[in-house]
Scaffold this active site. Structure first.
Site, PDB file in Angstrom:
ATOM      1  N   THR A 205       0.847  -1.190   0.000  1.00  0.00           N
ATOM      2  CA  THR A 205       0.000   0.000   0.000  1.00  0.00           C
ATOM      3  C   THR A 205       0.881   1.237   0.000  1.00  0.00           C
ATOM      4  OG1 THR A 205      -1.715  -1.099   1.298  1.00  0.00           O
ATOM      5  CG2 THR A 205      -1.760   1.298   1.293  1.00  0.00           C
ATOM      6  N   ARG A 233     -12.259  -9.793  -1.661  1.00  0.00           N
ATOM      7  CA  ARG A 233     -12.002  -9.039  -0.420  1.00  0.00           C
ATOM      8  C   ARG A 233     -11.545  -7.619  -0.765  1.00  0.00           C
ATOM      9  NH1 ARG A 233      -7.459  -6.121   1.943  1.00  0.00           N
ATOM     10  NH2 ARG A 233      -7.731  -6.144   4.180  1.00  0.00           N
ATOM     11  N   GLY A 259      -6.569  -3.729   7.074  1.00  0.00           N
ATOM     12  CA  GLY A 259      -7.682  -2.882   6.655  1.00  0.00           C
ATOM     13  C   GLY A 259      -8.963  -3.130   7.417  1.00  0.00           C
TER      14      GLY A 259
HETATM   15  N1  ASP Z   1      -4.591  -1.575   4.231  1.00  0.00           N
HETATM   16  C1  ASP Z   1      -4.418  -2.505   3.155  1.00  0.00           C
HETATM   17  C2  ASP Z   1      -5.612  -3.431   3.120  1.00  0.00           C
HETATM   18  O1  ASP Z   1      -6.044  -3.894   4.161  1.00  0.00           O
HETATM   19  C3  ASP Z   1      -3.175  -3.324   3.224  1.00  0.00           C
HETATM   20  C4  ASP Z   1      -1.910  -2.636   3.670  1.00  0.00           C
HETATM   21  O2  ASP Z   1      -1.896  -1.455   3.917  1.00  0.00           O
HETATM   22  O3  ASP Z   1      -0.885  -3.330   3.795  1.00  0.00           O
HETATM   23  O4  ASP Z   1      -6.058  -3.737   2.057  1.00  0.00           O
END
Ligand code: ASP
Length: 351
Positions: A205, A233, A259
């Site tokens: 991310t 998802r 998340g």
């Molecule tokens: N926040 C992102 C998600 O849950 C993943 C991440 O930030 O590593 O999709």
């Protein structure tokens, strides 16, 4: 174990993280009033900030900066954001992205496939439709109607190697998202960064916040989400108020990490509301982290990572996370693209 779980109080800029000039960094105070400025999650933010800075330093709009900036990361083949990222558990890369401007306009896409720049599609959703969020096949169809190209459905060599490794056990269990240490993704569902073939680590991310010379705020967030996730998802990143929130009167925040926990807490909206009550960006991020930990319970909080960065209307910045290992990059006239370690609650993910 008890020792590693010790609650830590860090110094004013966190521990270490001195990548560039110590003097420059020493001069920077998180409460410095400075604009333009861009702040971005993780070390991948360093390269992304360079592009954002080209826009900001020439008087451009924060919105253009946060789009152009994260596009660098989306197009890097050495990165886990974008088409080079870890796939879902069926072997398909699906991407989420969101963007918000200084007028409170927002656009997002979720579970989009075979599109190189989801952030730009999110911007088109914001500017060219009456909607906020398009998902899946509809999002892809919309992207094509806006002139985006369909890219081949093919895993990058790093993602393919990670996926094959994961298939051996297909264990569905998130792991703490830190840069290095004991939690290499040994066949687990990975919030942890992917270890690339060149030995580097990268994250799935990138979140970016900017304030331009006119004092206007914008933010962006783009991700491949959770590696080897259940098909369909969607995480926090494309959800306004969860992964990203901008209120041009107050400030902006963006998240990374597990998340599901960010969604359940409306994390970035909460941070902006804390800033509205007078909290500094760092205090607001910390309060949101503590809210999440309170809701999940401390025992569970030792098993996941959630991290936030925030920027207020004055150009003040801050960050806070659950687990040690999160860093962020800041670029302004005073800060020549430095990487900072975030303050944190726990050190479970660190060997
Ligand atoms: N926040 C992102 C998600 O849950 C993943 C991440 O930030 O590593 O999709």
């Amino acid at each position: 174990m008890m020792q590693r779980r010790k609650f830590l109080q860090m110094g004013s800029l966190g521990a270490g993280g001195f990548l560039f000039s110590k003097n420059l960094k020493a001069n920077f105070k998180n409460n410095a009033v400075t604009k333009p400025l861009v702040i971005t999650t993780w070390n991948t933010g360093i390269d992304a900030n360079v592009e954002a800075w080209k826009v900001l330093s020439t008087g451009g709009r924060a919105l253009d900066a946060v789009e152009k900036g994260v596009m660098v990361t989306e197009s890097s083949i050495n990165c886990c954001v974008g088409l080079g990222a870890n796939p879902d558990r069926d072997g398909i890369v699906t991407l989420d992205a969101s963007i918000m401007d200084e007028h409170g306009n927002a656009g997002a896409v979720a579970a989009i496939e075979r599109i190189k720049h989801p952030i730009s599609v999110a911007r088109k959703v914001m500017e060219n439709t009456p909607h906020v969020l398009l998902v899946g096949a509809g999002a892809q169809e919309f992207a094509l109607s806006q002139g985006f190209q369909l890219e081949p459905q093919k895993l990058s060599p790093d993602a393919e190697a990670e996926y094959k490794k994961w298939l051996k056990t297909s264990k569905y269990q998130p792991v703490i998202n830190i840069e290095k240490g004991k939690n290499e993704t040994k066949g687990q569902t990975a919030f942890a960064p992917m270890k690339l073939s060149n030995g580097d680590w990268n994250h799935d991310t990138i979140g970016m916040l900017a304030i331009d010379v006119n004092g206007n705020l914008s933010g962006s967030c783009t991700t491949s989400g959770m590696g080897f996730k259940v098909r369909g998802r969607v995480g926090d990143s494309p959800l306004i108020g969860a992964g990203l929130y901008v209120d041009n009167e107050i400030g902006a925040a963006v998240s990374t990490g597990l998340g599901e926990e960010v969604i359940k807490s409306a994390g970035t909206f909460l941070i902006v509301e804390f800033m509205r009550q007078g909290y500094s960006p760092e205090a607001a991020c910390k309060a949101a982290v503590e809210r999440i930990v309170k809701r999940t319970g401390v025992a569970k909080a030792h098993t996941y990572q959630v991290a936030f960065i925030a920027l207020n209307k004055k150009g003040e910045t801050g960050a806070f996370c659950v687990q040690k290992g999160f860093n962020y990059a800041v670029y302004s006239n005073e800060i020549n693209n430095l990487l900072f370690d975030s303050k944190y609650l726990y050190t479970d993910g660190v060997s």
